[in-house]
Design a protein around this motif. Structure first.
Motif, PDB file in Angstrom:
ATOM      1  N   GLN A 195      -9.937  12.491   0.069  1.00  0.00           N
ATOM      2  CA  GLN A 195     -11.231  11.795  -0.009  1.00  0.00           C
ATOM      3  C   GLN A 195     -11.308  10.912  -1.253  1.00  0.00           C
ATOM      4  O   GLN A 195     -11.845   9.804  -1.204  1.00  0.00           O
ATOM      5  CB  GLN A 195     -12.382  12.809  -0.017  1.00  0.00           C
ATOM      6  CG  GLN A 195     -12.531  13.631   1.262  1.00  0.00           C
ATOM      7  CD  GLN A 195     -13.100  12.811   2.419  1.00  0.00           C
ATOM      8  OE1 GLN A 195     -12.919  11.611   2.501  1.00  0.00           O
ATOM      9  NE2 GLN A 195     -13.784  13.479   3.331  1.00  0.00           N
ATOM     10  N   ALA A 196     -10.755  11.387  -2.352  1.00  0.00           N
ATOM     11  CA  ALA A 196     -10.852  10.636  -3.617  1.00  0.00           C
ATOM     12  C   ALA A 196     -10.049   9.340  -3.580  1.00  0.00           C
ATOM     13  O   ALA A 196     -10.377   8.390  -4.287  1.00  0.00           O
ATOM     14  CB  ALA A 196     -10.387  11.505  -4.780  1.00  0.00           C
ATOM     15  N   VAL A 197      -8.989   9.323  -2.771  1.00  0.00           N
ATOM     16  CA  VAL A 197      -8.172   8.101  -2.702  1.00  0.00           C
ATOM     17  C   VAL A 197      -8.514   7.284  -1.457  1.00  0.00           C
ATOM     18  O   VAL A 197      -7.906   6.241  -1.227  1.00  0.00           O
ATOM     19  CB  VAL A 197      -6.654   8.414  -2.734  1.00  0.00           C
ATOM     20  CG1 VAL A 197      -6.295   9.171  -3.988  1.00  0.00           C
ATOM     21  CG2 VAL A 197      -6.184   9.144  -1.482  1.00  0.00           C
ATOM     22  N   ALA A 198      -9.477   7.760  -0.660  1.00  0.00           N
ATOM     23  CA  ALA A 198      -9.803   7.107   0.619  1.00  0.00           C
ATOM     24  C   ALA A 198      -8.516   6.896   1.401  1.00  0.00           C
ATOM     25  O   ALA A 198      -8.185   5.789   1.840  1.00  0.00           O
ATOM     26  CB  ALA A 198     -10.530   5.787   0.408  1.00  0.00           C
ATOM     27  N   CYS A 257       9.410  -8.652   1.775  1.00  0.00           N
ATOM     28  CA  CYS A 257       9.445  -8.731   0.311  1.00  0.00           C
ATOM     29  C   CYS A 257      10.314  -7.667  -0.332  1.00  0.00           C
ATOM     30  O   CYS A 257      10.257  -7.466  -1.534  1.00  0.00           O
ATOM     31  CB  CYS A 257       8.020  -8.599  -0.212  1.00  0.00           C
ATOM     32  SG  CYS A 257       7.200  -7.133   0.405  1.00  0.00           S
ATOM     33  N   GLY A 258      11.125  -6.970   0.440  1.00  0.00           N
ATOM     34  CA  GLY A 258      11.956  -5.937  -0.165  1.00  0.00           C
ATOM     35  C   GLY A 258      11.772  -4.622   0.542  1.00  0.00           C
ATOM     36  O   GLY A 258      10.919  -4.481   1.421  1.00  0.00           O
ATOM     37  N   THR A 259      12.585  -3.654   0.163  1.00  0.00           N
ATOM     38  CA  THR A 259      12.551  -2.369   0.856  1.00  0.00           C
ATOM     39  C   THR A 259      11.631  -1.392   0.135  1.00  0.00           C
ATOM     40  O   THR A 259      11.315  -1.562  -1.046  1.00  0.00           O
ATOM     41  CB  THR A 259      13.970  -1.777   0.953  1.00  0.00           C
ATOM     42  OG1 THR A 259      14.460  -1.555  -0.365  1.00  0.00           O
ATOM     43  CG2 THR A 259      14.902  -2.726   1.689  1.00  0.00           C
ATOM     44  N   GLY A 260      11.249  -0.366   0.870  1.00  0.00           N
ATOM     45  CA  GLY A 260      10.320   0.628   0.342  1.00  0.00           C
ATOM     46  C   GLY A 260       9.112   0.717   1.253  1.00  0.00           C
ATOM     47  O   GLY A 260       8.955  -0.059   2.199  1.00  0.00           O
ATOM     48  N   SER A 261       8.251   1.657   0.961  1.00  0.00           N
ATOM     49  CA  SER A 261       7.093   1.876   1.832  1.00  0.00           C
ATOM     50  C   SER A 261       6.014   0.831   1.555  1.00  0.00           C
ATOM     51  O   SER A 261       6.067   0.110   0.555  1.00  0.00           O
ATOM     52  CB  SER A 261       6.533   3.286   1.610  1.00  0.00           C
ATOM     53  OG  SER A 261       6.126   3.427   0.265  1.00  0.00           O
ATOM     54  N   CYS A 262       5.023   0.775   2.417  1.00  0.00           N
ATOM     55  CA  CYS A 262       3.919  -0.170   2.264  1.00  0.00           C
ATOM     56  C   CYS A 262       3.309  -0.017   0.862  1.00  0.00           C
ATOM     57  O   CYS A 262       3.110   1.105   0.386  1.00  0.00           O
ATOM     58  CB  CYS A 262       2.842   0.099   3.306  1.00  0.00           C
ATOM     59  SG  CYS A 262       3.387  -0.253   4.981  1.00  0.00           S
ATOM     60  N   ASN A 263       3.014  -1.160   0.251  1.00  0.00           N
ATOM     61  CA  ASN A 263       2.558  -1.118  -1.150  1.00  0.00           C
ATOM     62  C   ASN A 263       1.047  -0.930  -1.275  1.00  0.00           C
ATOM     63  O   ASN A 263       0.496  -1.028  -2.366  1.00  0.00           O
ATOM     64  CB  ASN A 263       3.018  -2.380  -1.888  1.00  0.00           C
ATOM     65  CG  ASN A 263       2.562  -3.644  -1.182  1.00  0.00           C
ATOM     66  OD1 ASN A 263       1.519  -3.665  -0.552  1.00  0.00           O
ATOM     67  ND2 ASN A 263       3.348  -4.704  -1.288  1.00  0.00           N
ATOM     68  N   THR A 264       0.382  -0.662  -0.149  1.00  0.00           N
ATOM     69  CA  THR A 264      -1.048  -0.360  -0.126  1.00  0.00           C
ATOM     70  C   THR A 264      -1.236   1.152   0.011  1.00  0.00           C
ATOM     71  O   THR A 264      -0.261   1.897   0.114  1.00  0.00           O
ATOM     72  CB  THR A 264      -1.692  -1.071   1.073  1.00  0.00           C
ATOM     73  OG1 THR A 264      -0.821  -0.886   2.199  1.00  0.00           O
ATOM     74  CG2 THR A 264      -1.847  -2.551   0.821  1.00  0.00           C
ATOM     75  N   LEU A 265      -2.503   1.564   0.065  1.00  0.00           N
ATOM     76  CA  LEU A 265      -2.737   2.998   0.247  1.00  0.00           C
ATOM     77  C   LEU A 265      -2.840   3.303   1.740  1.00  0.00           C
ATOM     78  O   LEU A 265      -3.870   3.741   2.239  1.00  0.00           O
ATOM     79  CB  LEU A 265      -3.986   3.439  -0.520  1.00  0.00           C
ATOM     80  CG  LEU A 265      -3.792   4.713  -1.333  1.00  0.00           C
ATOM     81  CD1 LEU A 265      -4.830   4.831  -2.435  1.00  0.00           C
ATOM     82  CD2 LEU A 265      -3.772   5.955  -0.476  1.00  0.00           C
ATOM     83  N   GLY A 266      -1.734   3.014   2.427  1.00  0.00           N
ATOM     84  CA  GLY A 266      -1.619   3.312   3.849  1.00  0.00           C
ATOM     85  C   GLY A 266      -1.175   4.748   4.038  1.00  0.00           C
ATOM     86  O   GLY A 266      -1.290   5.588   3.130  1.00  0.00           O
ATOM     87  N   THR A 267      -0.642   5.027   5.222  1.00  0.00           N
ATOM     88  CA  THR A 267      -0.290   6.412   5.528  1.00  0.00           C
ATOM     89  C   THR A 267       0.864   6.919   4.674  1.00  0.00           C
ATOM     90  O   THR A 267       0.852   8.071   4.223  1.00  0.00           O
ATOM     91  CB  THR A 267       0.054   6.542   7.017  1.00  0.00           C
ATOM     92  OG1 THR A 267      -1.062   6.060   7.776  1.00  0.00           O
ATOM     93  CG2 THR A 267       0.328   7.986   7.392  1.00  0.00           C
ATOM     94  N   ALA A 268       1.880   6.094   4.440  1.00  0.00           N
ATOM     95  CA  ALA A 268       3.023   6.553   3.647  1.00  0.00           C
ATOM     96  C   ALA A 268       2.580   6.930   2.236  1.00  0.00           C
ATOM     97  O   ALA A 268       2.932   8.008   1.729  1.00  0.00           O
ATOM     98  CB  ALA A 268       4.096   5.479   3.605  1.00  0.00           C
ATOM     99  N   SER A 269       1.806   6.053   1.593  1.00  0.00           N
ATOM    100  CA  SER A 269       1.329   6.350   0.236  1.00  0.00           C
ATOM    101  C   SER A 269       0.415   7.569   0.249  1.00  0.00           C
ATOM    102  O   SER A 269       0.466   8.417  -0.653  1.00  0.00           O
ATOM    103  CB  SER A 269       0.569   5.152  -0.339  1.00  0.00           C
ATOM    104  OG  SER A 269       1.395   4.012  -0.377  1.00  0.00           O
ATOM    105  N   THR A 270      -0.438   7.635   1.275  1.00  0.00           N
ATOM    106  CA  THR A 270      -1.337   8.794   1.376  1.00  0.00           C
ATOM    107  C   THR A 270      -0.542  10.085   1.487  1.00  0.00           C
ATOM    108  O   THR A 270      -0.830  11.067   0.786  1.00  0.00           O
ATOM    109  CB  THR A 270      -2.259   8.656   2.603  1.00  0.00           C
ATOM    110  OG1 THR A 270      -2.999   7.440   2.505  1.00  0.00           O
ATOM    111  CG2 THR A 270      -3.221   9.822   2.693  1.00  0.00           C
ATOM    112  N   MET A 271       0.481  10.081   2.354  1.00  0.00           N
ATOM    113  CA  MET A 271       1.229  11.327   2.557  1.00  0.00           C
ATOM    114  C   MET A 271       2.074  11.681   1.340  1.00  0.00           C
ATOM    115  O   MET A 271       2.313  12.861   1.061  1.00  0.00           O
ATOM    116  CB  MET A 271       2.077  11.245   3.826  1.00  0.00           C
ATOM    117  CG  MET A 271       1.260  11.253   5.119  1.00  0.00           C
ATOM    118  SD  MET A 271      -0.050  12.531   5.179  1.00  0.00           S
ATOM    119  CE  MET A 271       0.908  14.050   5.019  1.00  0.00           C
TER     120      MET A 271
END
Ligand code: FES
Length: 573
Positions: A265-268, A189-203
């Motif tokens: 913890q707040a963002v799980a 669906c396009g470039t960029g990091s995973c759009n969920t709260l996975g490791t990239a978003s977490t970091m």
């Protein structure tokens, strides 16, 4: 700039080496004079066709360079290894420490006064940050942002999480081949990091929570105008960081790590962040681990309603104001005694900015702690559970082990119709730790055996020395240490052994007589690695266990002497 610049060691003076250095910079587009007082700002990025998550970084490097120039600095863009989660095997984790070495040594060996780190996919953020922290040169980090979400069968698709859900449904016999193929076409669906709260978003959120990114930079959307503005602003700020002499050693403090733990913890957030934060802390002679998370986590509920814990995607968290909104909701749980790249503390946004993806403290998505630690005879040095995405009815459980000694064996046996397994079985996947594979891949979310999936079983207790994707879910006890390849208790488990978990008590035990375990240990033969040379062999020799963040032992800054940044001798090369 009133203070002498580090780069002047290369460029000042009238001898042949200074001349040669100025000419080399000029040929790269950086016009530097012998008496130049402008700082040289490195812009590290890793755009690569092999890593769609990091592709937005090429454009952002130019934006960061514009910002550096606007603020009176000299930008120099340099590439780094691109750690793409999808294609690198066995895991990009094997190369996180290599990226950190590359960043550290590029900064050490070149006329650079400060650095903008442009990162995105999971390991690129911690890896680049670890390297820059080890140099203690002024550092700011900006991410490329989350990819857009496609629609499938009328609803938006969250990267990772919705793929695992589709796989679960396919294994349960609910998804035919045509639907599976339709999903594949939709998933790109396009470039960029995973759009969920996975490791990239977490970091990305961790970098911001620690103080290394500008406010709300951690939730930026890929390709947006705001992502360009943040990259430009980060370039400008890098020049100011050099002027202020604001270095990582002033930013990365115990209070900053406390804030990162609270936000995690707040963002799980992803359990991978526990490893990465331990490694980041270790570079500065500090510590981070499951005890800290446990202590802090009991007071911190999950506020973000984002997949895999919640229902929305990162775009909604960004619309809600991102980290400043979360910090505003957390209030006194955040330690104000920190300094960030803004030059001030971690600021909370106005509560009026709340959107659907951020909940108030009194109405959380999950009561917390989102990530819990356990210890016991099966994991004496600990294991972690993403409690927020697990099944509470499995938190107290006793069941017989079904052991897979490696990933390929697991894949081969899992769907055997004669496999002796029921929903009370504890699936054990071992041999997948930092030394074992090597690189500790995200194999921990062992699929539910086919015949149980077909009967509607959606979760089982699983225990492993592997990691799992931040987009994953299930009652999976991860990072069990010491790992099986090192002779940890996981190596001694046999099919049918009773395994006992009690999450509230923080226990993970193997209920087998000590004398029997001693007999098994005496007969245990350590695995022999195929890697006799190269990076994997060096990694296996020096990688530390999960509680130390899987850093290499010779990279840790556990003494002041080791943290001292040794400058190169500057002369003829
Ligand atoms: Fe790269 Fe998720 S796979 S960010």
């Amino acid at each position: 700039m009133s203070r002498p610049l580090r780069s002047a060691g290369w460029t000042a003076g009238d001898d042949e080496t200074a001349l040669e250095h100025r000419v080399a910079l000029r040929m790269g587009g950086a016009h530097v004079s012998a008496s130049d007082s402008r700082p040289i700002i490195g812009i590290a990025h890793s755009a690569s066709d092999l890593n769609p998550c990091n592709l937005p970084l090429a454009a952002l490097a130019d934006a960061a360079a514009r910002g550096v120039t606007e603020a009176g600095g000299i930008p120099v863009i340099f590439p780094t290894i691109s750690l793409g989660e999808d294609l690198m095997k066995p895991s990009a984790m094997l190369y996180r420490n290599l990226l950190s070495i590359e960043v550290e040594e590029t900064l050490r060996s070149n006329p650079i006064d400060g650095v903008v780190l442009l990162t995105n996919c999971d390991k690129s953020t911690p890896g680049a940050l670890m390297g820059a922290i080890s140099t203690d040169l002024p550092t700011i980090l900006a991410v490329g942002g989350n990819r857009p979400a496609p629609f499938f069968q009328g609803r938006r698709i969250g990267t990772g999480t919705d793929l695992w859900r589709m796989l679960d449904r396919r294994r349960a016999g609910e998804i035919d081949n045509a639907t599976w193929n339709e999903f594949e076409n939709c998933y790109a669906c396009g470039t960029g990091s995973c759009n969920t709260l996975g490791t990239a978003s977490t970091m990305a959120l961790m970098a911001e929570a620690l103080g290394f990114s500008l406010p709300s930079a951690g939730t930026v959307q890929a390709g947006s105008t705001r992502s360009v503005q943040i990259a430009e602003a980060s370039g400008r700020r890098a020049v100011e960081l050099v002027e202020w002499d604001l270095r990582p050693s002033r930013i990365l403090t115990p209070a900053a790590l406390h804030n990162a733990a609270v936000v995690l913890q707040a963002v799980a957030g992803s359990t991978n962040a526990v490893l990465h934060l331990a490694a980041i802390a270790g570079r500065a002679g500090l510590s981070f681990g499951q005890d800290m998370l446990q202590r802090i986590g009991s007071a911190v509920p999950v506020l973000t309603d984002v997949e895999p814990t919640g229902q929305y995607l990162m775009a909604e968290l960004d619309e809600a104001g991102g980290l400043p909104t979360i910090v505003g909701v957390l209030g006194e749980l955040i330690d104000p005694a920190v300094v960030t790249v803004t030059g001030g503390p971690l600021l909370g946004g106005a509560s009026a900015a709340w959107g659907v993806a951020v909940r108030p403290l009194h109405d959380p998505v999950f009561p917390g702690p989102a990530i819990r630690g356990v210890r016991g005879s099966l994991a004496p040095d600990g294991a972690v559970l993403k409690a927020a995405t697990s099944s509470p009815q499995l938190w107290r459980h006793r069941g017989p082990a079904l052991v897979f000694s490696d990933y390929l064996q697991m894949r081969a046996r899992l769907d055997d119709p004669d496999l002796e397994v029921d929903e009370g079985t504890v699936l054990v996947l071992r041999g997948c730790g930092p030394i074992g594979v090597p690189g500790m891949p995200e194999w921990g979310m062992v699929p539910i055996p086919q015949r149980l999936a077909e009967r509607g079983v959606t979760d089982m207790v699983r225990v492993t020395d592997a990691r799992m994707s931040g987009t994953s879910y299930g009652t999976v006890f991860l990072h069990a240490a010491p790992e099986a390849a090192l002779g940890g208790p996981l190596a001694l488990v046999r099919d049918g052994d009773p395994i006992v978990v009690d999450v509230e008590d923080g226990r993970l035990d193997l209920d087998v007589e000590a004398s029997e375990l001693a007999r098994r240990r005496a007969a245990w033969v350590p695995p022999v690695s195929e890697h006799l040379r190269g990076w994997p062999a060096l990694y296996q020799r020096h990688v530390m266990q999960a509680p130390s963040g899987c850093d290499l032992d010779f990279l840790v800054g556990d003494t002041a002497a080791k943290r001292r940044f040794v400058e190169p001798v500057i002369g003829r090369s």
